[in-house]
Design a protein around this motif. Structure first.
Motif, PDB file in Angstrom:
ATOM      1  N   HIS A   1      51.995  75.595  24.739  1.00 43.51           N
ATOM      2  CA  HIS A   1      50.831  76.205  25.232  1.00 43.51           C
ATOM      3  C   HIS A   1      50.016  77.061  24.622  1.00 43.51           C
ATOM      4  CE1 HIS A   1      52.706  74.572  28.706  1.00 43.51           C
ATOM      5  NE2 HIS A   1      54.032  75.186  28.560  1.00 43.51           N
ATOM      6  N   GLN A   2      50.118  77.151  23.245  1.00 42.35           N
ATOM      7  CA  GLN A   2      49.283  78.009  22.381  1.00 42.35           C
ATOM      8  C   GLN A   2      48.541  77.030  21.594  1.00 42.35           C
ATOM      9  OE1 GLN A   2      52.799  80.087  20.729  1.00 42.35           O
ATOM     10  NE2 GLN A   2      51.672  81.847  20.705  1.00 42.35           N
ATOM     11  N   GLY A   3      47.458  77.570  21.137  1.00 38.38           N
ATOM     12  CA  GLY A   3      46.640  76.847  19.977  1.00 38.38           C
ATOM     13  C   GLY A   3      47.204  76.899  18.552  1.00 38.38           C
ATOM     14  N   TYR A   4      47.273  75.972  17.875  1.00 38.95           N
ATOM     15  CA  TYR A   4      47.621  76.121  16.311  1.00 38.95           C
ATOM     16  C   TYR A   4      46.445  75.671  15.559  1.00 38.95           C
ATOM     17  CZ  TYR A   4      52.097  76.639  18.441  1.00 38.95           C
ATOM     18  OH  TYR A   4      53.043  77.150  19.196  1.00 38.95           O
ATOM     19  N   TRP A   5      45.896  76.539  14.673  1.00 46.82           N
ATOM     20  CA  TRP A   5      44.920  76.386  13.709  1.00 46.82           C
ATOM     21  C   TRP A   5      45.134  76.546  12.377  1.00 46.82           C
ATOM     22  CZ3 TRP A   5      40.710  74.273  16.202  1.00 46.82           C
ATOM     23  CH2 TRP A   5      40.801  74.570  17.743  1.00 46.82           C
ATOM     24  N   LEU A   6      44.844  75.410  11.493  1.00 44.09           N
ATOM     25  CA  LEU A   6      45.437  75.286  10.013  1.00 44.09           C
ATOM     26  C   LEU A   6      43.866  75.821   9.274  1.00 44.09           C
ATOM     27  CD1 LEU A   6      47.104  74.680   7.832  1.00 44.09           C
ATOM     28  CD2 LEU A   6      46.315  72.245   7.936  1.00 44.09           C
ATOM     29  N   TYR A   7      43.984  76.625   8.607  1.00 51.74           N
ATOM     30  CA  TYR A   7      42.652  76.919   7.796  1.00 51.74           C
ATOM     31  C   TYR A   7      42.729  75.696   6.897  1.00 51.74           C
ATOM     32  CZ  TYR A   7      39.833  79.619   4.585  1.00 51.74           C
ATOM     33  OH  TYR A   7      38.585  79.793   3.803  1.00 51.74           O
TER      34      TYR A   7
ATOM     35  N   ILE B   1      40.914  85.503  17.431  1.00 50.88           N
ATOM     36  CA  ILE B   1      42.335  85.735  17.265  1.00 50.88           C
ATOM     37  C   ILE B   1      42.974  86.502  18.408  1.00 50.88           C
ATOM     38  CG2 ILE B   1      42.489  88.257  16.257  1.00 50.88           C
ATOM     39  CD1 ILE B   1      44.464  86.795  14.249  1.00 50.88           C
ATOM     40  N   PHE B   2      42.546  87.265  19.296  1.00 52.84           N
ATOM     41  CA  PHE B   2      42.878  87.872  20.392  1.00 52.84           C
ATOM     42  C   PHE B   2      43.126  86.970  21.503  1.00 52.84           C
ATOM     43  CE2 PHE B   2      40.177  90.842  18.053  1.00 52.84           C
ATOM     44  CZ  PHE B   2      41.443  91.744  17.736  1.00 52.84           C
ATOM     45  N   GLN B   3      42.980  85.741  21.267  1.00 50.15           N
ATOM     46  CA  GLN B   3      43.181  84.774  22.452  1.00 50.15           C
ATOM     47  C   GLN B   3      44.700  84.227  22.406  1.00 50.15           C
ATOM     48  OE1 GLN B   3      41.066  83.543  24.899  1.00 50.15           O
ATOM     49  NE2 GLN B   3      39.939  85.608  23.977  1.00 50.15           N
ATOM     50  N   GLY B   4      45.526  84.720  21.368  1.00 51.12           N
ATOM     51  CA  GLY B   4      47.025  84.077  21.302  1.00 51.12           C
ATOM     52  C   GLY B   4      47.310  82.815  20.618  1.00 51.12           C
ATOM     53  N   ASP B   5      46.302  82.526  19.952  1.00 51.32           N
ATOM     54  CA  ASP B   5      46.646  81.316  18.942  1.00 51.32           C
ATOM     55  C   ASP B   5      47.114  81.592  17.530  1.00 51.32           C
ATOM     56  OD1 ASP B   5      45.144  79.817  20.920  1.00 51.32           O
ATOM     57  OD2 ASP B   5      43.202  79.650  19.846  1.00 51.32           O
ATOM     58  N   ILE B   6      47.906  80.743  17.035  1.00 51.78           N
ATOM     59  CA  ILE B   6      48.432  81.213  15.749  1.00 51.78           C
ATOM     60  C   ILE B   6      47.850  80.275  14.698  1.00 51.78           C
ATOM     61  CG2 ILE B   6      50.467  80.502  14.461  1.00 51.78           C
ATOM     62  CD1 ILE B   6      52.203  80.840  16.944  1.00 51.78           C
ATOM     63  N   PHE B   7      47.283  81.149  13.710  1.00 47.78           N
ATOM     64  CA  PHE B   7      46.578  80.773  12.682  1.00 47.78           C
ATOM     65  C   PHE B   7      47.350  80.457  11.373  1.00 47.78           C
ATOM     66  CE2 PHE B   7      43.964  82.844  15.886  1.00 47.78           C
ATOM     67  CZ  PHE B   7      42.939  81.736  15.933  1.00 47.78           C
ATOM     68  N   ILE B   8      47.346  79.322  10.746  1.00 48.26           N
ATOM     69  CA  ILE B   8      48.255  78.711   9.626  1.00 48.26           C
ATOM     70  C   ILE B   8      47.323  78.948   8.373  1.00 48.26           C
ATOM     71  CG2 ILE B   8      49.550  76.909   8.753  1.00 48.26           C
ATOM     72  CD1 ILE B   8      49.262  76.295  11.954  1.00 48.26           C
ATOM     73  N   PHE B   9      48.099  79.382   7.219  1.00 50.67           N
ATOM     74  CA  PHE B   9      47.277  79.542   5.929  1.00 50.67           C
ATOM     75  C   PHE B   9      48.413  79.015   4.847  1.00 50.67           C
ATOM     76  CE2 PHE B   9      45.660  82.689   8.599  1.00 50.67           C
ATOM     77  CZ  PHE B   9      44.353  82.628   8.529  1.00 50.67           C
ATOM     78  N   ILE B  10      48.003  78.088   3.956  1.00 59.24           N
ATOM     79  CA  ILE B  10      48.725  77.642   2.867  1.00 59.24           C
ATOM     80  C   ILE B  10      48.013  77.785   1.552  1.00 59.24           C
ATOM     81  CG2 ILE B  10      50.089  75.632   2.148  1.00 59.24           C
ATOM     82  CD1 ILE B  10      50.362  74.852   4.974  1.00 59.24           C
ATOM     83  N   ASN B  11      48.952  78.058   0.388  1.00 55.88           N
ATOM     84  CA  ASN B  11      48.238  78.161  -0.714  1.00 55.88           C
ATOM     85  C   ASN B  11      48.128  77.141  -1.548  1.00 55.88           C
ATOM     86  OD1 ASN B  11      51.122  77.504  -1.307  1.00 55.88           O
ATOM     87  ND2 ASN B  11      51.134  79.030  -2.965  1.00 55.88           N
ATOM     88  N   LYS B  12      47.493  77.115  -2.446  1.00 52.68           N
ATOM     89  CA  LYS B  12      46.964  76.121  -3.370  1.00 52.68           C
ATOM     90  C   LYS B  12      48.269  75.060  -3.671  1.00 52.68           C
ATOM     91  CE  LYS B  12      43.889  74.603  -7.020  1.00 52.68           C
ATOM     92  NZ  LYS B  12      42.958  74.917  -8.276  1.00 52.68           N
ATOM     93  N   ARG B  13      49.322  75.687  -4.348  1.00 45.55           N
ATOM     94  CA  ARG B  13      50.445  75.115  -4.537  1.00 45.55           C
ATOM     95  C   ARG B  13      51.158  74.373  -3.479  1.00 45.55           C
ATOM     96  NH1 ARG B  13      53.644  78.871  -8.313  1.00 45.55           N
ATOM     97  NH2 ARG B  13      54.923  77.324  -8.125  1.00 45.55           N
ATOM     98  N   ARG B  14      50.940  74.805  -2.425  1.00 44.05           N
ATOM     99  CA  ARG B  14      51.479  74.456  -1.062  1.00 44.05           C
ATOM    100  C   ARG B  14      52.790  74.606  -0.959  1.00 44.05           C
ATOM    101  NH1 ARG B  14      46.962  73.760   0.149  1.00 44.05           N
ATOM    102  NH2 ARG B  14      45.788  71.758   0.451  1.00 44.05           N
TER     103      ARG B  14
END
Length: 127
Positions: free
Chosen positions: A7-13, A38-51
């Motif tokens: 039920h949450q949103g997931y957003w990959l940068y 960000i205050f809507q409760g979604d989860i934001f995903i960040f990954i580095n260059k080397r993964r």
């Protein structure tokens, strides 16, 4: 506490992230580059260059929380998308697969019913 829900949103940068960035700078990326609240409760995903490092940012109602993981060996696989935007929508299952090291194109899902939100528009499952 991190909990992955359908039920949450997931957003990959959709860019490489400097893992030295903290809560405030990642929040700035969410607001300014991803154009999300960000205050809507979604989860934001960040990954580095080397993964090999990942950060998840989430508003829990009373504060920001961050989950951080660095792999000792191996890399995270990202979904294949043609997105020119600064964000990519994902499902909780995709995120779980990424965190678990599952090869994304090897996953085959069987058909399942998903409730669309309006009970009157759905056919009865009892017939």
């Amino acid at each position: 506490m991190l909990h992955l829900s359908r039920h949450q949103g997931y957003w990959l940068y959709n860019a490489d992230t400097d893992m030295r960035k903290g809560l405030d700078r990642l929040h700035g990326i969410v607001k300014d580059e991803m154009k999300k609240d960000i205050f809507q409760g979604d989860i934001f995903i960040f990954i580095n260059k080397r993964r090999n490092q990942i950060k998840l940012l989430h508003w829990e109602g009373d504060g920001l929380s961050m989950y951080y993981k660095r792999l000792e060996r191996g890399t995270y696989e990202l979904p294949k998308v043609n997105a020119s935007e600064g964000r990519i929508r994902m499902s909780s299952e995709q995120l779980q697969y990424i965190l678990s090291g599952v090869v994304l194109n090897s996953v085959k899902k069987r058909i399942r019913y998903e409730y669309g939100g309006n009970l009157h528009d759905e056919r009865s499952l009892c017939n």
